[in-house]
Each structure stands twice: as C-alpha cells, then as structure tokens.
Design a protein around this motif. Structure first.
Motif, PDB file in Angstrom:
ATOM      1  N   UNK A  34      68.662  32.908  20.177  1.00  0.00           N
ATOM      2  CA  UNK A  34      69.216  31.552  20.203  1.00  0.00           C
ATOM      3  C   UNK A  34      68.299  30.623  20.989  1.00  0.00           C
ATOM      4  N   UNK A  35      67.751  31.080  22.100  1.00  0.00           N
ATOM      5  CA  UNK A  35      66.816  30.250  22.871  1.00  0.00           C
ATOM      6  C   UNK A  35      65.586  29.908  22.031  1.00  0.00           C
ATOM      7  N   UNK A  36      65.102  30.879  21.285  1.00  0.00           N
ATOM      8  CA  UNK A  36      63.942  30.621  20.423  1.00  0.00           C
ATOM      9  C   UNK A  36      64.267  29.555  19.379  1.00  0.00           C
ATOM     10  N   UNK A  37      65.473  29.611  18.815  1.00  0.00           N
ATOM     11  CA  UNK A  37      65.888  28.598  17.842  1.00  0.00           C
ATOM     12  C   UNK A  37      66.014  27.226  18.497  1.00  0.00           C
ATOM     13  N   UNK A  38      66.531  27.191  19.732  1.00  0.00           N
ATOM     14  CA  UNK A  38      66.633  25.917  20.450  1.00  0.00           C
ATOM     15  C   UNK A  38      65.253  25.317  20.696  1.00  0.00           C
ATOM     16  N   UNK A  39      64.314  26.137  21.137  1.00  0.00           N
ATOM     17  CA  UNK A  39      62.957  25.648  21.387  1.00  0.00           C
ATOM     18  C   UNK A  39      62.360  25.033  20.113  1.00  0.00           C
ATOM     19  N   UNK A  40      62.525  25.726  19.005  1.00  0.00           N
ATOM     20  CA  UNK A  40      61.985  25.250  17.736  1.00  0.00           C
ATOM     21  C   UNK A  40      62.628  23.927  17.341  1.00  0.00           C
TER      22      UNK A  40
END
Length: 461
Positions: free
Chosen positions: A341-347
């Motif tokens: 989820x953090x990776x998706x937020x960063x993107x």
C-alpha cells in the motif's frame, strides 16, 4: 455455590480496594511516544511486575528491549489443562489538548459510575481486569482452571516496533493454546461482542517543498507555486466525491465480505441516527454500496490526519508558503499488505505532484490486518461467557481499529487470538476525558473468570 456466584461475591466485597489499586496504576504517566516519559514507562512496567508477583505468578521478569520493557509472568500448575497467554499494554497516548480535560488526566476520578483518566479504557483498566480476575480465582478456588502466561508491552501506542522481535526470540517461552486480549470494546452499551477481525494500519507523511523560503505573496504570488496549493491538489486526488479511494490498485487485494457476514451485520440493526447524534453530524459519508458497519469494519480507508504549513497565527500574514505537509494513515483489511500500500501511495503522489514543487514521502507505523473465523470454538466459548453475565446474545464483530501485534502473534506463534474487550466507542480513548464505564469493568471481571472455566472444558488434543 457456582464459580460465577463465588466470583460475584468476591468482586463485590473487594470493589473499592480494587479501584484504589487501579488508581495507582493510572497515576503513572506512561506515555510511550514522548521521550521525557521514559522513566514513567519503566515505572509502569515495574508496577505490573510487582502486581503479578503479589498474585503468586511465577518467573516474573521485566525484559528490556531496544525500546520500552516487556513484562512477563506465568503460572503452569493446571496439569493437563490448556494454557492461555494474556496480552495487553501499559503505555498510553499523550493527553493533549490538556485544556479540554474536565479533570487531571493522571489523577483518576469517578463521575456517574465512569472512571476518568488516561488509560482507563485503553488499556490499563482492561489489563488490570486480567490481574484481578486471577486474584479472585485464587481467592475463591485456591487454584486456576487453566495455565496462564502474561505478556504486557509498553509500545502498543507507537506501533509495537520491538515486540515482534521479542516474540520471535521467545517463542518457546510464549508457547500456549490461545491468546486472550482485552483491548477492544462492546458492540453497544449492554451488548457484548467478540471481535474476530481487525484492520491493519500504515502511515506516511507528505512533505511538499517549493521555493527556498516563504515569499511575499504580492511580489511572487501567481508566478511561483504555493506549497499549500500543491499539497491540497495531492490530498484532493486521493478520493472521489463519494469517498472512494482513487489510488490505483488500492482495492485489488481486498477480501470481499461473505454473504454470511453481511447478513450478520444487518441483523445487528445498527442505529445510524443514534450515531449521527453521538458524533454530532447531520449525515454520514463513505464508500457507496456498503453499510456503515461494513465501511468501518471491513473496508479500507485513507485518512488525512493533519495538515500543516504557512501562517496560522492571529491576524493575517501575506506570504506564499514554501513548505507544507500532511500526515496520512490507511486502515487496511485482509488481504492488503502494508508495504504494498505504501508503494502504491508513493506512485500516486508522484503521479499527482503539481509543477514547481518537490515532494518527500516518509513512512510511519505499519501493522497487518487480522481475521479468524467467527465460528471457531474459542470464539464461540467467549460468546457464551459474555452471555452468562450480560444475559443477552453476543455479537460477533470486526474492529475498525488496529492492534499491530495481533497479526504478528498470529504469524509467529500460530495461535488463535480471542479479543475480549469491555470498552465502548464513546469512551474517548486517544482523546481528552478518556473514561471507562464501571458497569463493564464489573461485568468484565466476571466474564473473564467464567471464560477460564469455559476454556478448561474444551478439548485441545
């Protein structure tokens, strides 16, 4: 005399004494997130260790970690009977804003049969119930119907960063048949609940930087990007007008609700009008196609917890802010993974970053979601104990909040977890005027004592 009658008599006779002891525990300002309270955290751990020792619990230790201490103890003399591992936390949230408290947060007061103090409900009051339940069983029966172990930490309110490693390193010592946690609540006043699922948690901070310093809004406004405007664009991009999260891939791993669960939630006849009155809003808001209980128990969220930047003092200051920031948390559901989820937020943030600014994303607490079948025999046994004391059917619910260590317990120790809480959502935990309804303190002591007898009858072979 039945064991419940004996417990009732003991708790009635010792109620004032027990409350005075709880007051001692609550007076310790064991705030885990503030470094100036490090000594108070140690005092809280020592208080618990001393209380366990007085109960004749054996092998009591205060184990240091790279953060705050873990308190452990055990009593293992019920030969051939199951072992329950009790978990809780002795750390508490900060008390700000202090001016909104009607009484001192670390000077407990009883008003209208409610105990007011920081930690009264979350979680010192409920941890204390474990201790007094054990005391009562020893006093009325001379022994315990099951074996017990205790693990109490001082970092739950900051995400339990050191407890998973402690549990991993002490798997043999913590070996048990089930874990009991009292850090959740009832479904409603007078309506007990066993929680069979919790949302996970992940958080980030977004820092937006524009010019090298604040600029005069007359000289530069309209020609240089305003960091607050840029942040507002990013924040607005997270949801549509209905509150549905617009981060690409955010819902991909969400486990759908079963028809059985949706029916069970409908059968609870949740009163949305009463909720509106309780929280002081004229209408509710959330993801379309789901009831309020489904939204808050079984659907993920993305919430802006705070925004900062620019001038916020009295009057006006005509500046073009160079910096702005926001704190974001996401409540996650099975089978979402916090790091993904953090990776998706960063993107998403990078994709929606306006021109003229740089954006930094910093990660905070993470905790995986957790769920267990609500028809599990240990869950159903807990429901029976609630029903014997409250004299109404038990609801089986999910929790909208997070207890980060529960998923770690499940993964590392591979034990069933039973959440037997006695708080109410209206008790202001994490807010000024936290309190605990003493009616549920009284009944909860009896429920926990009965549950030990109920577990003793189950076949763990």
């Amino acid at each position: 005399m039945s064991h419940l009658q004996a417990l009732d008599q003991y708790f009635s006779n010792n109620r004032e004494k027990h409350l005075n002891e709880l007051f001692e525990f609550l007076r310790i300002p064991s705030i885990s997130s503030l470094s100036e309270h490090k000594e108070d955290i140690q005092k809280g751990a020592n208080w618990l260790a001393d209380a366990l020792t007085k109960l004749k619990i054996e092998n009591v230790t205060v184990d240091q970690t790279s953060g705050h201490p873990v308190v452990y103890g055990e009593w293992l003399h019920a030969e051939g009977k199951p072992t329950i591992l009790f978990y809780g936390h002795y750390d508490v949230q900060p008390v700000d804003p202090l001016n909104l408290w009607e009484s001192e947060p670390f000077n407990p007061e009883i008003r209208d049969n409610k105990l007011f103090a920081r930690g009264a409900s979350d979680d010192k009051g409920q941890v204390f119930m474990h201790l007094k339940m054990i005391e009562a069983l020893f006093a009325t029966e001379g022994t315990l119907p099951v074996n017990v172990k205790f693990i109490y930490e001082g970092e739950e309110e900051i995400g339990s960063p050191n407890l998973p490693a402690y549990v991993e390193a002490n798997k043999e010592k913590l070996k048990a048949d089930l874990i009991v946690i009292s850090d959740t609540g009832l479904y409603a006043p007078g309506k007990p609940a066993v929680c069979y699922g919790l949302r996970g948690l992940t958080g980030v901070q977004i820092d937006v930087r524009g010019a090298k310093g604040d600029l005069h809004s007359g000289l530069y406004g309209g020609g240089v990007q305003n960091a607050i405007h840029a942040l507002a664009d990013i924040v607005t991009s997270f949801h549509d007008e209905h509150g549905t999260i617009q981060v690409e891939g955010f819902y991909d791993q969400v486990r759908p609700l079963s028809d059985e669960e949706r029916k069970a939630y409908r059968d609870l006849n949740f009163d949305e009008e009463a909720l509106k009155e309780e929280v002081g809003v004229k209408e509710l808001f959330g993801e379309k196609g789901y009831s309020y209980l489904e939204q808050t128990w079984a659907r993920p969220t993305l919430e802006v917890n705070g925004i900062f930047g620019g001038f916020s003092g009295e009057g006006i200051k005509t500046v073009l802010p160079a910096e702005a920031g926001a704190k974001i948390t996401c409540r996650l559901v099975p089978d979402q993974e916090p790091n993904e989820i953090v990776a998706l937020l960063r993107k998403h943030i990078e994709k929606h970053k306006p021109a003229g600014v740089e954006v930094k994303v910093s990660e905070f607490d993470k905790g995986a979601p957790w769920i267990t079948p609500f028809d599990h025999p240990l869950i159903q046994a807990a429901g029976k104990s609630y029903e014997r004391v409250y004299n109404v059917p038990t609801a089986f619910t999910r929790g909208g909040g997070s207890i980060p260590i529960v998923a770690a317990f499940d993964e590392i120790l591979q034990l069933p977890v039973v959440l037997m809480g006695f708080g109410l959502n209206s008790e202001n935990f994490h807010a000024p005027n936290e309190h605990f309804h003493l009616e549920n303190f009284d009944k909860g002591l009896r429920v926990l004592g009965d549950y030990l007898h109920e577990v003793a009858t189950l076949n763990f072979k």
